[in-house]
Every structure is written in C-alpha cells, then in structure tokens.
Design an enzyme around this catalytic site. Structure first.
Site, short mmCIF file in Angstrom:
data_model
loop_
_atom_site.label_atom_id
_atom_site.label_comp_id
_atom_site.label_asym_id
_atom_site.label_seq_id
_atom_site.Cartn_x
_atom_site.Cartn_y
_atom_site.Cartn_z
N ASP A 235 0.85 -1.19 0.00
CA ASP A 235 0.00 0.00 0.00
C ASP A 235 0.89 1.24 0.00
O ASP A 235 1.91 1.29 0.70
CB ASP A 235 -0.91 0.00 1.23
N ILE A 236 0.50 2.24 -0.78
CA ILE A 236 1.32 3.44 -0.93
C ILE A 236 1.29 4.31 0.34
O ILE A 236 2.18 5.13 0.55
CB ILE A 236 0.84 4.26 -2.16
N ASN B 77 -12.89 -2.91 2.26
CA ASN B 77 -13.94 -1.92 2.07
C ASN B 77 -14.73 -2.33 0.85
O ASN B 77 -14.17 -2.70 -0.19
CB ASN B 77 -13.34 -0.52 1.91
N GLU C 77 -12.29 3.30 -1.95
CA GLU C 77 -11.74 4.34 -2.83
C GLU C 77 -11.50 3.84 -4.25
O GLU C 77 -11.65 4.60 -5.21
CB GLU C 77 -10.40 4.84 -2.25
N VAL C 78 -11.04 2.60 -4.37
CA VAL C 78 -10.65 2.09 -5.69
C VAL C 78 -11.61 0.94 -6.04
O VAL C 78 -11.70 -0.05 -5.30
CB VAL C 78 -9.20 1.58 -5.69
N HIS D 67 -9.97 -5.29 -3.32
CA HIS D 67 -8.65 -5.41 -2.70
C HIS D 67 -8.83 -5.75 -1.24
O HIS D 67 -9.65 -5.17 -0.54
CB HIS D 67 -7.81 -4.13 -2.86
N HIS E 193 -6.95 -5.68 2.24
CA HIS E 193 -5.81 -5.12 2.96
C HIS E 193 -5.30 -6.19 3.92
O HIS E 193 -6.07 -6.75 4.71
CB HIS E 193 -6.22 -3.91 3.81
P1 AMP Z 1 -9.77 1.50 0.07
O1 AMP Z 1 -10.03 2.78 0.81
O2 AMP Z 1 -10.13 0.27 0.85
O3 AMP Z 1 -10.39 1.52 -1.32
O4 AMP Z 1 -8.21 1.39 -0.09
C1 AMP Z 1 -7.50 1.96 -1.13
C2 AMP Z 1 -6.05 1.84 -0.76
O5 AMP Z 1 -5.28 2.03 -1.93
C3 AMP Z 1 -5.57 2.88 0.26
O6 AMP Z 1 -5.06 2.19 1.41
C4 AMP Z 1 -4.48 3.64 -0.49
O7 AMP Z 1 -3.41 4.01 0.34
C5 AMP Z 1 -4.07 2.64 -1.54
N1 AMP Z 1 -3.48 3.21 -2.75
C6 AMP Z 1 -3.91 4.26 -3.48
N2 AMP Z 1 -3.13 4.47 -4.54
C7 AMP Z 1 -2.17 3.49 -4.50
C8 AMP Z 1 -1.07 3.15 -5.33
N3 AMP Z 1 -0.75 3.86 -6.45
N4 AMP Z 1 -0.28 2.10 -4.97
C9 AMP Z 1 -0.56 1.39 -3.85
N5 AMP Z 1 -1.60 1.66 -3.04
C10 AMP Z 1 -2.39 2.69 -3.35
#
Ligand code: AMP
Length: 119
Positions: free
Chosen positions: A32-33, A91, A99-100, A104, A106
């Site tokens: 994770d970034i 999530n 967010e994405v 995924h 974690h």
């Molecule tokens: P979520 O809120 O569960 O959708 O988690 C999205 C996760 O993606 C967050 O923990 C971010 O820190 C992570 N994230 C966003 N952009 C990147 C990236 N380019 N590389 C790795 N992790 C990322």
C-alpha cells in the site's frame, strides 16, 4: 459496471508502478502506498471484480479459491505474519468509502493493531 481504467486495473496492466510482493494466476499483491502499519499489503484478484460482492456473485470457484489461497499464502509465507497475527480488511461499496473500485483485501500487521475501529 467495472471501470477498466480504475487505478488497480492500471497497476495490473503495469501502466502504473507498484511494489509487488506476490503474483500468480489469480492474484497480485503489492505494498500500500500509504501504509497504516509496519506491514500493509493489498491483494487484488486478476479478474475484473469491483468488490467482494461482485467476486462472490460472479467469480468462478477457481477464481474465488485461488484468490483466497493467495491472501493466506501472502500473509503466511511471504510476509511471515501467521504467528504474530494480522488483520484483513475489505472496504466494500459506498458506505465503506471504498476508494478504488477493484476488489482489494488489505493485509495489515507487524504490530499490535488495537481494537477494530469503526467510525
Ligand atoms: P480503500 O479505501 O479500501 O479503497 O483502499 C485503497 C487503498 O489504496 C488505500 O489504502 C491507499 O493508500 C491505496 N493506494 C492508493 N493508490 C495506490 C497506489 N498507487 N499504490 C498502492 N496503493 C495505493
């Protein structure tokens, strides 16, 4: 509808860099970034699934089993977290503030994580 241009789809296609920790037929795992603990890895399915609801409704048995086995393998054998323990967090959809829009999981660990916080 799955967005082919979401961030993690781009990471899977190698269009955006990531720090890979594991890769197989069903799953890809990377750091994770913005880590929330000493170890914070995201495991994503290779298939185009928005969230856990999508995978469990529409994924094949092989995809679901392969993905979940990869999560366990990464936590246990790649990250060495099985003895100390770790937290899995997913999530899923709007109320979770996902967010994405590519599933995924974690994997978080490397210290005592305290109680689960649900704000
Ligand atoms: P979520 O809120 O569960 O959708 O988690 C999205 C996760 O993606 C967050 O923990 C971010 O820190 C992570 N994230 C966003 N952009 C990147 C990236 N380019 N590389 C790795 N992790 C990322």
């Amino acid at each position: 509808m799955y967005d082919q241009d979401n961030l993690f789809a781009k990471i899977l296609r190698g269009e955006i860099p990531s720090t890979a920790v594991y890769d197989d037929e069903f799953a890809f795992a990377f750091n994770d970034i913005n880590p929330q603990a000493p170890v914070h890895v995201l495991v994503i399915p290779r298939g185009a699934y928005i969230d856990m609801d999508d995978l469990t409704a529409n994924g094949s048995d092989a995809e679901i089993a392969g993905f979940m086995r990869a999560v366990g393998h990464v936590a246990r054998d790649v990250l060495g977290l099985a003895d100390g323990g770790y937290r899995l967090l997913v999530n899923n959809g709007p109320d979770s503030n996902q967010e994405v829009p590519h599933l995924h999981i974690h994997i978080v660990g490397g210290r005592n994580l305290g109680p689960l916080m649900v704000k």
